[in-house]
Write a protein that holds these residues in place. Structure first.
Motif, PDB file in Angstrom:
ATOM      1  N   LEU A 100       0.834  -1.200   0.000  1.00 30.17           N
ATOM      2  CA  LEU A 100       0.000   0.000   0.000  1.00 30.17           C
ATOM      3  C   LEU A 100       0.874   1.257   0.000  1.00 30.17           C
ATOM      4  O   LEU A 100       0.578   2.234  -0.705  1.00 30.17           O
ATOM      5  CB  LEU A 100      -0.925   0.011   1.212  1.00 30.17           C
ATOM      6  CG  LEU A 100      -2.300  -0.645   1.043  1.00 30.17           C
ATOM      7  CD1 LEU A 100      -2.181  -2.139   0.752  1.00 30.17           C
ATOM      8  CD2 LEU A 100      -3.164  -0.439   2.279  1.00 30.17           C
ATOM      9  N   ILE A 111      -6.095   7.940  -2.247  1.00 32.53           N
ATOM     10  CA  ILE A 111      -6.436   6.926  -1.251  1.00 32.53           C
ATOM     11  C   ILE A 111      -6.083   5.575  -1.857  1.00 32.53           C
ATOM     12  O   ILE A 111      -6.401   5.307  -3.022  1.00 32.53           O
ATOM     13  CB  ILE A 111      -7.935   6.963  -0.901  1.00 32.53           C
ATOM     14  CG1 ILE A 111      -8.318   8.314  -0.290  1.00 32.53           C
ATOM     15  CG2 ILE A 111      -8.304   5.822   0.041  1.00 32.53           C
ATOM     16  CD1 ILE A 111      -9.822   8.522  -0.186  1.00 32.53           C
ATOM     17  N   ILE A 113      -6.584   1.529  -1.614  1.00 31.40           N
ATOM     18  CA  ILE A 113      -7.415   0.468  -1.036  1.00 31.40           C
ATOM     19  C   ILE A 113      -6.789  -0.886  -1.344  1.00 31.40           C
ATOM     20  O   ILE A 113      -6.412  -1.156  -2.491  1.00 31.40           O
ATOM     21  CB  ILE A 113      -8.851   0.514  -1.598  1.00 31.40           C
ATOM     22  CG1 ILE A 113      -9.608   1.716  -1.026  1.00 31.40           C
ATOM     23  CG2 ILE A 113      -9.603  -0.780  -1.276  1.00 31.40           C
ATOM     24  CD1 ILE A 113     -11.047   1.812  -1.501  1.00 31.40           C
ATOM     25  N   SER A 149     -14.682  -1.162  -2.821  1.00 31.87           N
ATOM     26  CA  SER A 149     -14.920  -0.012  -1.944  1.00 31.87           C
ATOM     27  C   SER A 149     -15.197  -0.422  -0.510  1.00 31.87           C
ATOM     28  O   SER A 149     -15.147   0.407   0.401  1.00 31.87           O
ATOM     29  CB  SER A 149     -16.111   0.797  -2.465  1.00 31.87           C
ATOM     30  OG  SER A 149     -17.293   0.002  -2.481  1.00 31.87           O
ATOM     31  N   ARG A 154      -6.840   0.207   4.058  1.00 33.80           N
ATOM     32  CA  ARG A 154      -6.686   1.393   3.226  1.00 33.80           C
ATOM     33  C   ARG A 154      -5.515   2.241   3.706  1.00 33.80           C
ATOM     34  O   ARG A 154      -5.123   2.163   4.865  1.00 33.80           O
ATOM     35  CB  ARG A 154      -7.952   2.267   3.269  1.00 33.80           C
ATOM     36  CG  ARG A 154      -9.231   1.563   2.870  1.00 33.80           C
ATOM     37  CD  ARG A 154     -10.420   2.485   3.017  1.00 33.80           C
ATOM     38  NE  ARG A 154     -11.668   1.868   2.584  1.00 33.80           N
ATOM     39  CZ  ARG A 154     -12.838   2.510   2.539  1.00 33.80           C
ATOM     40  NH1 ARG A 154     -12.913   3.772   2.935  1.00 33.80           N
ATOM     41  NH2 ARG A 154     -13.926   1.878   2.118  1.00 33.80           N
ATOM     42  N   TYR A 156      -4.831   6.289   3.823  1.00 31.70           N
ATOM     43  CA  TYR A 156      -5.419   7.607   3.634  1.00 31.70           C
ATOM     44  C   TYR A 156      -4.335   8.678   3.722  1.00 31.70           C
ATOM     45  O   TYR A 156      -3.612   8.730   4.733  1.00 31.70           O
ATOM     46  CB  TYR A 156      -6.439   7.914   4.730  1.00 31.70           C
ATOM     47  CG  TYR A 156      -7.660   7.036   4.781  1.00 31.70           C
ATOM     48  CD1 TYR A 156      -8.784   7.308   4.002  1.00 31.70           C
ATOM     49  CD2 TYR A 156      -7.725   5.942   5.647  1.00 31.70           C
ATOM     50  CE1 TYR A 156      -9.922   6.517   4.075  1.00 31.70           C
ATOM     51  CE2 TYR A 156      -8.862   5.154   5.732  1.00 31.70           C
ATOM     52  CZ  TYR A 156      -9.952   5.443   4.942  1.00 31.70           C
ATOM     53  OH  TYR A 156     -11.078   4.664   5.027  1.00 31.70           O
ATOM     54  N   GLU A 174     -17.036   4.655   6.127  1.00 34.27           N
ATOM     55  CA  GLU A 174     -15.994   4.248   5.190  1.00 34.27           C
ATOM     56  C   GLU A 174     -16.406   4.502   3.741  1.00 34.27           C
ATOM     57  O   GLU A 174     -15.549   4.730   2.883  1.00 34.27           O
ATOM     58  CB  GLU A 174     -15.654   2.776   5.391  1.00 34.27           C
ATOM     59  CG  GLU A 174     -14.901   2.507   6.681  1.00 34.27           C
ATOM     60  CD  GLU A 174     -14.468   1.061   6.808  1.00 34.27           C
ATOM     61  OE1 GLU A 174     -13.256   0.803   6.827  1.00 34.27           O
ATOM     62  OE2 GLU A 174     -15.365   0.188   6.887  1.00 34.27           O
ATOM     63  N   VAL A 189      -9.316   7.112  -5.728  1.00 38.53           N
ATOM     64  CA  VAL A 189      -8.870   5.853  -5.145  1.00 38.53           C
ATOM     65  C   VAL A 189      -8.054   5.084  -6.166  1.00 38.53           C
ATOM     66  O   VAL A 189      -8.397   5.036  -7.348  1.00 38.53           O
ATOM     67  CB  VAL A 189     -10.082   4.999  -4.704  1.00 38.53           C
ATOM     68  CG1 VAL A 189      -9.676   3.542  -4.490  1.00 38.53           C
ATOM     69  CG2 VAL A 189     -10.711   5.558  -3.440  1.00 38.53           C
ATOM     70  N   SER A 191      -6.490   1.077  -6.313  1.00 41.46           N
ATOM     71  CA  SER A 191      -6.599  -0.195  -5.604  1.00 41.46           C
ATOM     72  C   SER A 191      -5.377  -1.067  -5.846  1.00 41.46           C
ATOM     73  O   SER A 191      -4.845  -1.127  -6.956  1.00 41.46           O
ATOM     74  CB  SER A 191      -7.862  -0.941  -6.040  1.00 41.46           C
ATOM     75  OG  SER A 191      -9.020  -0.223  -5.667  1.00 41.46           O
TER      76      SER A 191
END
Length: 269
Positions: A100, A111, A113, A149, A154, A156, A174, A189, A191
């Motif tokens: 991540l 962000i 995820i 989602s 995650r 942030y 969330e 976002v 992923s």
């Protein structure tokens, strides 16, 4: 960013079964770990009392949204440049934290995820279909498509965690923070594929029953998002925006290129 810029926030409600393994794993990846004990009555906090972590205790259950808000506030006071959230039930691998972080460095300001795209056969079919429906619904709030989602793992950016007027409680929070970040900051976002981890016949891993109740919580999330869309109007324009902005997948391995269901891949230069 480096691991020293992160704070890992772990909301925990009756997680005595797995919380120690989760926290020890998080400490192996990041020196600063913050656990929000949301009124547990099973000895969750006692299981990690000897570990070098910060524990914030709610005397009564306040819900995941309140736990994340408190965790974000405290982590920002600790000087976090970004906050990693993960659940305390063991379904998220702390070993994915570096992935991540790497994706955040390749996609600044996003962000990140941890999307449960690997070993999806382990995911109960009703959860998979419900998650896909939630992705579609939340896209109407963000204006872009996104993958998984509903994952609680995650990263942030600090600017997103600092948003002070994100409505919604429990799991609605969330969903709403993705929408608020898109609408107020223009944040998208990206992923990162991670494994689906559920109790199954081929595994001896033990997980407590999920606090997420699909019928109840997806109803809350869906009604929350739909009401927001109706209040803002411009449904036709939003539909065009969603169609023009497919989900971003950061997967240098190339396993998810081409990705399923219209998802596209982004790679580092």
């Amino acid at each position: 960013m480096s691991r020293d810029d992160l704070v890992v926030v772990i909301p925990a409600l009756n997680e005595a079964l797995r919380i120690r393994d989760v926290v020890e794993g998080a400490l192996a990846e990041c020196p600063r770990v913050l656990v929000i004990d949301d009124g547990s009555d099973d000895g969750t906090a006692e299981r990690i009392a000897d570990l070098p972590v910060t524990v914030i205790r709610h005397e009564r259950r306040m819900g995941k949204g309140a736990s994340l808000r408190d965790g974000f506030t405290h982590a920002l006071r600790m000087g976090a440049r970004a906050i990693v959230s993960m659940d305390g039930d063991g379904q998220h691998l702390p070993a994915d934290i570096p992935r991540l972080l790497a994706a955040a460095n390749r996609n600044p300001g996003h962000i990140v995820i941890g999307a449960r795209l690997r070993r999806r056969s382990q995911q109960p079919i009703y959860r998979r279909l419900a998650n896909e429906f939630a992705d579609w619904g939340i896209a109407w709030g963000t204006g872009y498509q996104l993958a998984d989602s509903q994952s609680g793992q995650r990263l942030y950016p600090a600017a997103v965690a600092a948003l002070s007027d994100v409505p919604g409680e429990d799991f609605v929070f969330e969903a709403q923070i993705l929408i608020s970040a898109a609408q107020q900051l223009g944040t998208r976002v990206v992923s990162v594929p991670i494994e689906s981890r559920y109790k199954c016949v081929h595994s001896d891993e033990q997980f407590r029953p999920s606090h997420f109740k699909p019928l109840r919580d997806f109803s809350r999330i869906t009604s929350h998002v739909v009401l927001g869309v109706l209040r803002r109007g411009g449904i036709a324009e939003m539909y065009r925006r969603i169609r023009a902005n497919p989900a971003l997948i950061d997967d240098p391995s190339g396993e998810f290129a081409p990705a399923p269901m219209g998802v596209v891949q982004t790679r580092s230069p």
